[in-house]
Write a protein that holds these residues in place. Structure first.
Motif, PDB file in Angstrom:
ATOM      1  N   GLN A   1       0.838  -1.210   0.000  1.00 19.86           N
ATOM      2  CA  GLN A   1       0.000   0.000   0.000  1.00 19.86           C
ATOM      3  C   GLN A   1       0.866   1.251   0.000  1.00 19.86           C
ATOM      4  O   GLN A   1       0.600   2.214  -0.721  1.00 19.86           O
ATOM      5  CB  GLN A   1      -0.927  -0.019   1.218  1.00 19.86           C
ATOM      6  CG  GLN A   1      -2.070  -1.013   1.119  1.00 19.86           C
ATOM      7  CD  GLN A   1      -2.767  -1.241   2.464  1.00 19.86           C
ATOM      8  OE1 GLN A   1      -2.323  -0.742   3.496  1.00 19.86           O
ATOM      9  NE2 GLN A   1      -3.848  -1.996   2.441  1.00 19.86           N
TER      10      GLN A   1
ATOM     11  N   PRO B   1       1.841  -3.300 -11.868  1.00 20.85           N
ATOM     12  CA  PRO B   1       1.333  -1.970 -11.521  1.00 20.85           C
ATOM     13  C   PRO B   1       1.324  -1.043 -12.740  1.00 20.85           C
ATOM     14  O   PRO B   1       2.195  -1.148 -13.621  1.00 20.85           O
ATOM     15  CB  PRO B   1       2.336  -1.477 -10.464  1.00 20.85           C
ATOM     16  CG  PRO B   1       2.947  -2.723  -9.898  1.00 20.85           C
ATOM     17  CD  PRO B   1       3.028  -3.670 -11.065  1.00 20.85           C
ATOM     18  N   LYS B   2       0.361  -0.149 -12.782  1.00 18.83           N
ATOM     19  CA  LYS B   2       0.280   0.805 -13.886  1.00 18.83           C
ATOM     20  C   LYS B   2       1.519   1.683 -13.967  1.00 18.83           C
ATOM     21  O   LYS B   2       1.894   2.145 -15.049  1.00 18.83           O
ATOM     22  CB  LYS B   2      -0.956   1.695 -13.719  1.00 18.83           C
ATOM     23  CG  LYS B   2      -2.273   0.993 -14.006  1.00 18.83           C
ATOM     24  CD  LYS B   2      -3.439   1.956 -13.856  1.00 18.83           C
ATOM     25  CE  LYS B   2      -4.764   1.269 -14.181  1.00 18.83           C
ATOM     26  NZ  LYS B   2      -5.912   2.191 -14.012  1.00 18.83           N
ATOM     27  N   LYS B   3       2.165   1.934 -12.818  1.00 21.12           N
ATOM     28  CA  LYS B   3       3.328   2.813 -12.802  1.00 21.12           C
ATOM     29  C   LYS B   3       4.640   2.034 -12.744  1.00 21.12           C
ATOM     30  O   LYS B   3       5.668   2.571 -12.313  1.00 21.12           O
ATOM     31  CB  LYS B   3       3.226   3.783 -11.624  1.00 21.12           C
ATOM     32  CG  LYS B   3       2.042   4.742 -11.750  1.00 21.12           C
ATOM     33  CD  LYS B   3       1.995   5.754 -10.615  1.00 21.12           C
ATOM     34  CE  LYS B   3       0.827   6.723 -10.780  1.00 21.12           C
ATOM     35  NZ  LYS B   3       0.771   7.717  -9.691  1.00 21.12           N
TER      36      LYS B   3
ATOM     37  N   ASP C   1       4.400   5.924  -5.212  1.00 22.20           N
ATOM     38  CA  ASP C   1       4.918   5.663  -6.557  1.00 22.20           C
ATOM     39  C   ASP C   1       6.295   5.010  -6.562  1.00 22.20           C
ATOM     40  O   ASP C   1       7.088   5.203  -7.481  1.00 22.20           O
ATOM     41  CB  ASP C   1       4.960   6.950  -7.389  1.00 22.20           C
ATOM     42  CG  ASP C   1       3.561   7.490  -7.676  1.00 22.20           C
ATOM     43  OD1 ASP C   1       2.600   6.716  -7.513  1.00 22.20           O
ATOM     44  OD2 ASP C   1       3.448   8.657  -8.044  1.00 22.20           O
TER      45      ASP C   1
ATOM     46  N   LEU D   1      -5.507  -3.273  -2.226  1.00 19.26           N
ATOM     47  CA  LEU D   1      -4.559  -2.530  -3.049  1.00 19.26           C
ATOM     48  C   LEU D   1      -5.204  -1.677  -4.138  1.00 19.26           C
ATOM     49  O   LEU D   1      -4.513  -1.160  -5.008  1.00 19.26           O
ATOM     50  CB  LEU D   1      -3.559  -3.510  -3.703  1.00 19.26           C
ATOM     51  CG  LEU D   1      -2.784  -4.419  -2.751  1.00 19.26           C
ATOM     52  CD1 LEU D   1      -1.824  -5.298  -3.534  1.00 19.26           C
ATOM     53  CD2 LEU D   1      -2.029  -3.617  -1.691  1.00 19.26           C
ATOM     54  N   ASN D   2      -6.530  -1.509  -4.083  1.00 20.39           N
ATOM     55  CA  ASN D   2      -7.233  -0.670  -5.064  1.00 20.39           C
ATOM     56  C   ASN D   2      -6.891  -1.124  -6.479  1.00 20.39           C
ATOM     57  O   ASN D   2      -6.247  -0.411  -7.254  1.00 20.39           O
ATOM     58  CB  ASN D   2      -6.886   0.802  -4.867  1.00 20.39           C
ATOM     59  CG  ASN D   2      -7.983   1.713  -5.406  1.00 20.39           C
ATOM     60  OD1 ASN D   2      -8.660   1.366  -6.372  1.00 20.39           O
ATOM     61  ND2 ASN D   2      -8.149   2.864  -4.786  1.00 20.39           N
TER      62      ASN D   2
ATOM     63  N   ARG E   1      -7.416   1.117  -9.758  1.00 16.43           N
ATOM     64  CA  ARG E   1      -6.602   2.321  -9.833  1.00 16.43           C
ATOM     65  C   ARG E   1      -5.127   2.014 -10.054  1.00 16.43           C
ATOM     66  O   ARG E   1      -4.431   2.745 -10.757  1.00 16.43           O
ATOM     67  CB  ARG E   1      -6.750   3.152  -8.548  1.00 16.43           C
ATOM     68  CG  ARG E   1      -6.007   4.501  -8.606  1.00 16.43           C
ATOM     69  CD  ARG E   1      -6.185   5.277  -7.319  1.00 16.43           C
ATOM     70  NE  ARG E   1      -5.492   4.657  -6.199  1.00 16.43           N
ATOM     71  CZ  ARG E   1      -5.657   5.028  -4.933  1.00 16.43           C
ATOM     72  NH1 ARG E   1      -6.524   5.978  -4.626  1.00 16.43           N
ATOM     73  NH2 ARG E   1      -4.976   4.431  -3.963  1.00 16.43           N
ATOM     74  N   ASN E   2      -4.666   0.909  -9.477  1.00 18.92           N
ATOM     75  CA  ASN E   2      -3.224   0.691  -9.408  1.00 18.92           C
ATOM     76  C   ASN E   2      -2.640  -0.331 -10.374  1.00 18.92           C
ATOM     77  O   ASN E   2      -1.419  -0.367 -10.552  1.00 18.92           O
ATOM     78  CB  ASN E   2      -2.834   0.280  -7.981  1.00 18.92           C
ATOM     79  CG  ASN E   2      -2.944   1.429  -7.001  1.00 18.92           C
ATOM     80  OD1 ASN E   2      -2.555   2.547  -7.317  1.00 18.92           O
ATOM     81  ND2 ASN E   2      -3.487   1.164  -5.817  1.00 18.92           N
TER      82      ASN E   2
ATOM     83  N   VAL F   1       6.823   1.801  -6.963  1.00 18.47           N
ATOM     84  CA  VAL F   1       6.211   0.512  -7.239  1.00 18.47           C
ATOM     85  C   VAL F   1       7.213  -0.459  -7.860  1.00 18.47           C
ATOM     86  O   VAL F   1       8.059  -0.063  -8.657  1.00 18.47           O
ATOM     87  CB  VAL F   1       5.003   0.667  -8.181  1.00 18.47           C
ATOM     88  CG1 VAL F   1       3.925   1.501  -7.529  1.00 18.47           C
ATOM     89  CG2 VAL F   1       5.406   1.294  -9.508  1.00 18.47           C
TER      90      VAL F   1
ATOM     91  N   LEU G   1       2.677   1.716  -3.419  1.00 22.04           N
ATOM     92  CA  LEU G   1       1.753   2.196  -4.444  1.00 22.04           C
ATOM     93  C   LEU G   1       1.379   3.658  -4.214  1.00 22.04           C
ATOM     94  O   LEU G   1       1.219   4.430  -5.162  1.00 22.04           O
ATOM     95  CB  LEU G   1       0.492   1.324  -4.461  1.00 22.04           C
ATOM     96  CG  LEU G   1       0.691  -0.115  -4.962  1.00 22.04           C
ATOM     97  CD1 LEU G   1      -0.532  -0.969  -4.625  1.00 22.04           C
ATOM     98  CD2 LEU G   1       0.948  -0.145  -6.463  1.00 22.04           C
ATOM     99  N   ALA G   2       1.276   4.058  -2.954  1.00 25.38           N
ATOM    100  CA  ALA G   2       0.879   5.426  -2.627  1.00 25.38           C
ATOM    101  C   ALA G   2       1.965   6.439  -2.953  1.00 25.38           C
ATOM    102  O   ALA G   2       1.679   7.576  -3.364  1.00 25.38           O
ATOM    103  CB  ALA G   2       0.511   5.521  -1.146  1.00 25.38           C
TER     104      ALA G   2
END
Length: 444
Positions: free
Chosen positions: A99, A332-334, A105, A122-123, A126-127, A107, A102-103
């Motif tokens: 968490q 992860p998206k990032k 960045d 972990l949403n 969104r993530n 990642v 991810l918050a």
């Protein structure tokens, strides 16, 4: 965050699998052959010109995962010039650490986690990257075990979920002439005969609060699937409460009555799950409300033990509980190395590599061109008796988007005598409502 219910892997119910159950003759002897060309997105031809290191975050408790075996990571690096570095996270802090990453960045490029937990913890939307268009998706036999909200978010070579019901000693049943019970009354009759033989019918290790949820998680889900399919949607939207369903109180009372009638160990709130294997090995107990992982744990100690699994007998002809598939890989998206992370999934998904993993782990393959090996007897019985005839139901946990630990504690309170079944449900209503409100879910 999307405030709608995150319904995970609903397709497990209809047919967890379209199985090819012929035994595979592979003994991993083909491990040095190149993958099929049509699946070879991670072969030598795709080698990076300079070495790239990607980070894969995984709980220390999952270090035996097939996806992080050193020979597999070495082969991937040799073929692609991409090194996989493992970030081992403390087991008890895995969710919190992820968490935080991810918050802020920070990642990793890949994460191994559980799809249901990724949704609640972990949403997910969104993530994490949607994987619908990855080349291996078209070969999946069952997308649903890797999907949420209609999209593939995770990766696994298996479609084999953990099954939850009543683990039982088949030899004790045979010696006493017992048949698998089809309803609660028959179950009590079985318990009575086992008790009369001098064996404890049911082991309840409810010092571990989660174990008390095996019975209701399957019973609630079975009733809802057959009587009110929209129930969990309504509960998650605030249109209904858990205490609005009288049958739920009945199912909690059933489990409590098994204890009160003297069919269990006496110290249920002091005995823990880690005692279970020994209890079965010593033939001190005949049954336990648990997942099929217990059968695996016992077989590791004594392969000659004959254990099986049948559905929680909360109602006539109940379906077997299926827990969400665990141990999937997510991107992860990032992620800093998105392309390389996807190459890692492509590599594992090749027919050759996936077959090696499926054979070694005894998985039920989720790829159309990868053959499921010969299954252990207990698992083949589950396939024949429940999965093939479509008598499985996704357990209640899969439909809950908040932490369930307070519910588990309330179940402990029932066995301690502090709450009756309706009191458990009403107390959970209050806690559930607050958790949903804290999460910002509409309707609360």
């Amino acid at each position: 965050m999307n405030n709608k219910m995150k319904k995970i892997a609903t397709g497990i119910l209809a047919g967890v699998m379209t199985l090819s159950l012929a035994a595979c003759g592979s003994d991993n002897s083909g491990s040095k052959n190149a993958p099929d060309s049509k699946n070879a997105s991670a072969t030598d031809s795709g080698k990076s010109s300079s070495k790239v290191t990607i980070e894969l975050a995984i709980s220390k408790s999952s270090q035996d995962s097939a996806f992080v075996a050193q020979d597999l990571l070495d082969e991937f690096e040799q073929k692609t010039n991409i090194k996989v570095n493992l970030q081992l996270l403390p087991a008890e802090q895995t969710a919190t650490v992820l968490q935080t990453k991810l918050a802020v960045d920070e990642v990793p490029d890949l994460i191994q986690y559980n799809l249901a937990s990724a949704t609640t913890d972990l949403n997910l939307e969104r993530n994490f990257e949607i994987l619908d268009n990855e080349p291996w998706v078209g070969r999946l036999l069952n997308k649903d075990v890797l999907s949420a909200n209609g999209h593939v978010y995770s990766f696994h070579v298996s479609q084999d979920t953990g099954m939850q019901g009543v683990v039982y000693n088949k030899d004790i049943f045979k010696d006493l002439g017992l048949a698998i019970p089809n309803n609660y009354e028959e179950f009590l009759a079985v318990c009575e005969k086992i008790k009369a033989s001098g064996v404890t019918p049911v082991f309840m290790p409810y010092k571990d609060a989660w174990a008390a949820n095996i019975w209701p998680a399957a019973a609630f889900a079975d009733w809802a699937a057959k009587q009110e399919p929209t129930l969990f949607d309504d509960i998650n939207a605030g249109r209904k409460k858990w205490s609005d369903v009288p049958e739920f109180a009945t199912f909690l009372q059933q489990q409590y009555d098994v204890y009160k009638k003297g069919y269990t160990n006496t110290d249920i709130l002091s005995d823990s799950y880690d005692m279970a294997v020994g209890k079965f090995l010593n033939k001190e107990v005949a049954m336990m409300f648990m997942g099929d992982w217990l059968i695996v744990n016992v077989a590791e100690k004594d392969p000659n033990m004959h254990l099986g699994l049948f559905a929680i007998p909360s109602s006539e002809g109940a379906s077997l509980g299926a827990s969400p598939l665990g141990g999937q890989l997510f991107i992860p998206k990032k992620a800093k190395h998105m392309e390389e992370a996807k190459k890692f999934l492509d590599f594992i998904a090749t027919k050759e590599v996936a077959q090696k993993i499926v054979d070694a782990q005894g998985y039920v393959s989720n790829f159309s061109d990868v053959t499921t090996p010969k299954l252990p007897e207990y698992k083949q019985e589950i396939v024949d008796q429940y999965i093939t005839p479509k008598k499985t139901v996704l357990t209640t946990d899969a439909y809950m988007i908040v932490d369930r630990s307070e519910l588990y504690r309330l179940l402990q309170d029932e066995f301690a005598g502090g709450l009756d079944p309706q009191g458990v449900l009403k107390s959970w209503d209050e806690k559930f409502s607050q958790l949903m409100k804290d999460k910002g879910v509409q309707g609360f």
